[in-house]
Write an enzyme that holds these catalytic residues in place. Structure first.
Site, PDB file in Angstrom:
ATOM      1  N   LYS A  55       0.810  -1.220   0.000  1.00 53.19           N
ATOM      2  CA  LYS A  55       0.000   0.000   0.000  1.00 53.19           C
ATOM      3  C   LYS A  55       0.847   1.275   0.000  1.00 53.19           C
ATOM      4  O   LYS A  55       0.443   2.289  -0.561  1.00 53.19           O
ATOM      5  CB  LYS A  55      -0.935   0.005   1.212  1.00 53.19           C
ATOM      6  CG  LYS A  55      -1.959  -1.141   1.219  1.00 53.19           C
ATOM      7  CD  LYS A  55      -3.045  -0.936   0.188  1.00 53.19           C
ATOM      8  CE  LYS A  55      -4.109  -2.035   0.241  1.00 53.19           C
ATOM      9  NZ  LYS A  55      -5.060  -1.921  -0.878  1.00 53.19           N
ATOM     10  N   GLU A  80      -9.892   5.764   2.997  1.00 54.89           N
ATOM     11  CA  GLU A  80     -10.680   4.646   3.512  1.00 54.89           C
ATOM     12  C   GLU A  80      -9.710   3.501   3.786  1.00 54.89           C
ATOM     13  O   GLU A  80      -8.646   3.438   3.178  1.00 54.89           O
ATOM     14  CB  GLU A  80     -11.718   4.208   2.465  1.00 54.89           C
ATOM     15  CG  GLU A  80     -11.194   3.262   1.365  1.00 54.89           C
ATOM     16  CD  GLU A  80     -10.167   3.887   0.421  1.00 54.89           C
ATOM     17  OE1 GLU A  80     -10.115   5.131   0.342  1.00 54.89           O
ATOM     18  OE2 GLU A  80      -9.410   3.130  -0.230  1.00 54.89           O
ATOM     19  N   SER A  82       1.694  -9.605  -0.671  1.00 55.18           N
ATOM     20  CA  SER A  82       1.359  -8.179  -0.629  1.00 55.18           C
ATOM     21  C   SER A  82       1.542  -7.544   0.736  1.00 55.18           C
ATOM     22  O   SER A  82       1.710  -6.335   0.845  1.00 55.18           O
ATOM     23  CB  SER A  82      -0.075  -7.977  -1.118  1.00 55.18           C
ATOM     24  OG  SER A  82      -0.982  -8.748  -0.350  1.00 55.18           O
TER      25      SER A  82
HETATM   26  C1  LIG Z   1      -1.713  -6.859   2.502  1.00 55.85           C
HETATM   27  C2  LIG Z   1      -2.868  -6.532   1.618  1.00 55.85           C
HETATM   28  N1  LIG Z   1      -2.998  -7.184   0.454  1.00 55.85           N
HETATM   29  C3  LIG Z   1      -4.026  -6.941  -0.377  1.00 55.85           C
HETATM   30  C4  LIG Z   1      -5.016  -6.033  -0.056  1.00 55.85           C
HETATM   31  C5  LIG Z   1      -6.158  -5.853  -1.001  1.00 55.85           C
HETATM   32  O1  LIG Z   1      -6.081  -4.688  -1.756  1.00 55.85           O
HETATM   33  P1  LIG Z   1      -5.691  -4.717  -3.284  1.00 55.85           P
HETATM   34  O2  LIG Z   1      -6.541  -5.731  -3.949  1.00 55.85           O
HETATM   35  O3  LIG Z   1      -5.976  -3.334  -3.743  1.00 55.85           O
HETATM   36  O4  LIG Z   1      -4.262  -5.045  -3.395  1.00 55.85           O
HETATM   37  C6  LIG Z   1      -4.920  -5.318   1.146  1.00 55.85           C
HETATM   38  C7  LIG Z   1      -5.954  -4.330   1.495  1.00 55.85           C
HETATM   39  O5  LIG Z   1      -6.133  -3.897   2.574  1.00 55.85           O
HETATM   40  C8  LIG Z   1      -3.815  -5.579   1.997  1.00 55.85           C
HETATM   41  O6  LIG Z   1      -3.690  -4.942   3.165  1.00 55.85           O
END
Ligand SMILES: Cc1ncc(COP(=O)(O)O)c(C=O)c1O
Lengths: 402, 272
Positions: free
Chosen positions: A91, A113, A381
């Site tokens: 993020k 948000e 992620s």
């Molecule tokens: C670690 C992590 N991965 C994925 C996501 C999902 O978001 P996005 O699909 O935009 O990557 C989030 C959202 O809060 C997150 O904190």
């Protein structure tokens, strides 16, 4: 393959666009102009690159998960370690970019948000660093299940506003952030946390997250001297997936898998998988995309164990990639994601976020299906520190029921 | 002449039209038709009825709660249109405008929705989250069925957009008088008056002003320069404070009568 999306007004085929109240049309046009300027300004790009290196810790490693690979019994599994970024998830790539833009535009206040709280933490972090005030909207249910991140945001000086209307999750937090923005447009920059919302957000967030795939492609080529067979990323709004996929879109031989949250199962209706379930296309939060709603067009309540995936819509570019067949979308339920959470922790000593655990679960299965010759990249992620308490609570509750 | 045109033509030069808003199906579907008639008795010139939506992003808490009550009571887009049809059986004169969000309308289908509106006697439609840039397909259906599309203008609308919006609108224009959501109270009347002058320079359509008008006093101030005064949250809020539908009807009628009485008569009369 030529891929020129979106069009000048932010449409990815029939998706995307700018469906907002008139009050936000002027400010969005202003944002679009400011971003178009910044995008081609070497000074802005240099500042972004320096922050990525010195503040976020980029490039993030591409890690070969040897024991996980052995366990899956097939393709070699590499993890793109976005969990090692400052603040613990992908993020921050986006919030750094948007905050630099906010500064250029002379805005004094950031709002955002958040679902899992990672985007909220990443926004509060850049606000603290730039001396901007910061308000984070978060559903009451998410405040309860991601308490550690709420404390972090408050330590960073952000005000966390609990949203108690509607389903009390990410969707409702986004409604409230848009209401705030409509009221305070002059001084406020709205930092959207995913590749959703009205144009130019989907393309802007994609651009800031594209560094993930650019690095991964280079790192993988250096390591293996070829391209991977497949990429796997979880999809809430879709920013970490878009960030990983984008540099590979023209590489037709690389399969792209987006993993949504199947919650308690697609058949139960209690899920957050608009692309996989493909129940409909509609308009929410400023864009047209796949969306979960009832026969009257009312948005459905969603369910996922992971707050960051618990959202009824998805970024418009994913809708387009699904329709043209460039990416495939699948869904993984709560229990499989939890199993993947424990598996990575025990086999590799890496505690993944529950969101990322959905991608890990699917990758495990996929690697098993592919031969030993193949290799895949999973976007890790985020890290799972924020989920330690809620996983424990969930499993305790399960033992009690059993 | 359309009902909307007729009302504005009849009032031109005399006084501003009064447009009260209620959320369709709040607090119950059975209340909507009696409420509409009560509004007319109290002096409403046009009536705006909200179509329920689960995620009303441009609305403050008062109208959010009204939508939630309506949905909990079983209101749907189709059911609200049916209420208008029922109202029309006894009132063929008062224009009715539906206000809502895109998704429920798209779900029904633009064509089907426009057709149902015409059949029920709906005169105009406001889709809050559909700017003219995204409205080509809807407008084609609306024009075919003879339903007006009213677009919003706001304090943040750049000068070069005024004409785009004015050209896309039929019936009248709706000037959102403040930056914010419905139910906000930071209305600056002098600003609104100045902006309205600029709007009038780009359009011959009547201009209604809404958001932030909460009582007879503010209605009177805005009524000095606007072609229509639109009052929503202040009405819905009073309704929410009452226990029975009879109390709601009585209270709304008194309040709207006061709003109407506050609208200043203008000196110059045009003969009709
Ligand atoms: C670690 C992590 N991965 C994925 C996501 C999902 O978001 P996005 O699909 O935009 O990557 C989030 C959202 O809060 C997150 O904190």
């Amino acid at each position: 393959m030529s891929y020129e999306q979106p069009d000048a007004r932010g449409h990815f085929g029939p998706y995307g666009g700018r469906f907002v109240a008139e009050t936000l049309m002027g400010p969005l046009a202003e944002l679009e102009r400011a971003y178009a300027q910044a995008r081609t300004d070497p000074a802005f790009q240099a500042e972004l690159a320096a922050d990525f290196r010195d503040y976020v810790g980029r490039p993030s490693p591409l890690y070969f998960a040897e024991r996980l690979t052995a366990d899956a019994g097939g393709a070699r599994i590499y993890l793109k370690r976005e969990d090692l970024n400052h603040t613990g998830a992908h993020k921050v790539n986006n919030t750094i970019g948007q905050a630099l833009l906010a500064k250029r535009m002379g805005k004094k206040r950031l709002i955002a948000e958040t679902g899992a709280g990672q985007h909220g933490v990443a926004t509060a972090t850049v606000a603290a660093r730039l001396g901007l005030s910061c308000v984070i909207y978060m559903g009451a249910e998410d405040i309860a299940r991601q308490a550690p991140n709420v404390r972090r945001m408050r330590l960073l000086g952000a005000e966390v506003v609990s949203v108690t209307l509607g389903s009390r999750t990410l969707k409702d937090a986004m409604n409230e952030a848009m209401r705030d923005w409509a009221t305070t447009v002059d001084e406020t920059f709205y930092v959207i946390g995913t590749v959703g919302g009205p144009h130019p957000y989907p393309v802007m967030v994609r651009d800031f997250q594209a560094v993930i795939g650019e690095e991964a492609r280079r790192q993988f080529l250096e390591r293996e001297g070829r391209l991977p067979q497949a990429l796997v990323a979880c999809v809430g709004g879709g920013s970490n997936a878009m960030g990983l996929f984008y540099a590979f879109l023209a590489d037709a031989e690389v399969d792209l898998y987006g993993v949504e949250a199947a919650g308690k199962g697609l058949a139960s209706g209690q899920h957050a998988a608009p692309l996989t379930a493909a129940t409909g296309r509609g308009v929410l939060h400023g864009a047209r995309s796949y969306l979960m709603f009832d026969e009257d067009g009312q948005i459905r309540d969603t369910h996922s164990i992971s707050a960051g995936l618990d959202y009824p819509g998805v970024g418009p570019e994913h809708a387009w990639l699904k329709d043209i067949g460039r990416a495939r979308y699948v869904a993984v339920g709560d229990e499989m994601a939890l199993a993947a959470f424990h598996r990575l922790t025990r086999l590799e000593g890496i505690l993944p976020a529950l969101e990322s655990s959905h991608a890990l679960a699917y990758a495990h299965e996929l690697a098993g299906r592919l031969g030993h010759e193949a290799a895949i990249i999973v976007n890790l992620s985020g890290r799972g520190d924020k989920d330690v308490e809620s996983v424990a609570a969930y499993e305790e509750a399960k033992t009690c029921r059993a | 002449m359309s009902r909307i045109k007729g009302v504005f033509a009849a009032l031109k030069g005399r006084r501003a039209a009064l447009i009260p808003f209620i959320a369709g199906g709040d607090p119950a579907l059975s209340a909507t038709v009696p409420l509409m008639h009560a509004l007319v008795r109290a002096g409403a010139d046009l009536i705006e009825v909200g179509m329920p939506f689960s995620d009303p992003m441009a609305d403050g808490p008062v109208i959010q709660m009204a939508h939630q009550r309506a949905l909990a009571a079983g209101a749907t887009t189709r059911a609200v249109i049916d209420q208008v049809a029922a109202f029309r059986r006894d009132d063929g004169r008062t224009p009715v405008i539906l206000m809502g969000y895109v998704n429920p309308v798209e779900t029904m289908g633009y064509e089907a929705f426009a057709c149902a509106c015409r059949a029920a006697g709906v005169d105009g439609v406001i889709l809050v989250d559909m700017p003219p840039e995204e409205a080509a397909e809807w407008r084609a259906c609306a024009v075919r069925e003879g339903v007006d599309t009213i677009f919003l203008l706001s304090p943040t609308t750049p000068a070069e957009r005024l004409a785009v919006i004015a050209n896309a609108s039929t019936g009248f224009l709706y000037y959102v008088a403040l930056k914010g959501v419905t139910g906000a109270s930071h209305l600056n009347v002098a600003d609104a008056a100045a902006r309205l002058a600029a709007v009038r320079a780009s359009s011959a359509l009547p201009v209604g002003v809404g958001f932030g008008i909460r009582d007879p006093g503010s209605a009177a101030e805005v009524g000095r320069f606007a072609d229509a005064v639109i009052v929503g949250s202040a009405i819905v809020e009073r309704m929410a404070a009452k226990d029975t539908i009879d109390e709601v009807l009585a209270d709304v009628e008194v309040f709207v009568r006061d709003l109407r009485a506050a609208l200043p008569e203008r000196a110059s009369r045009t003969s009709s």
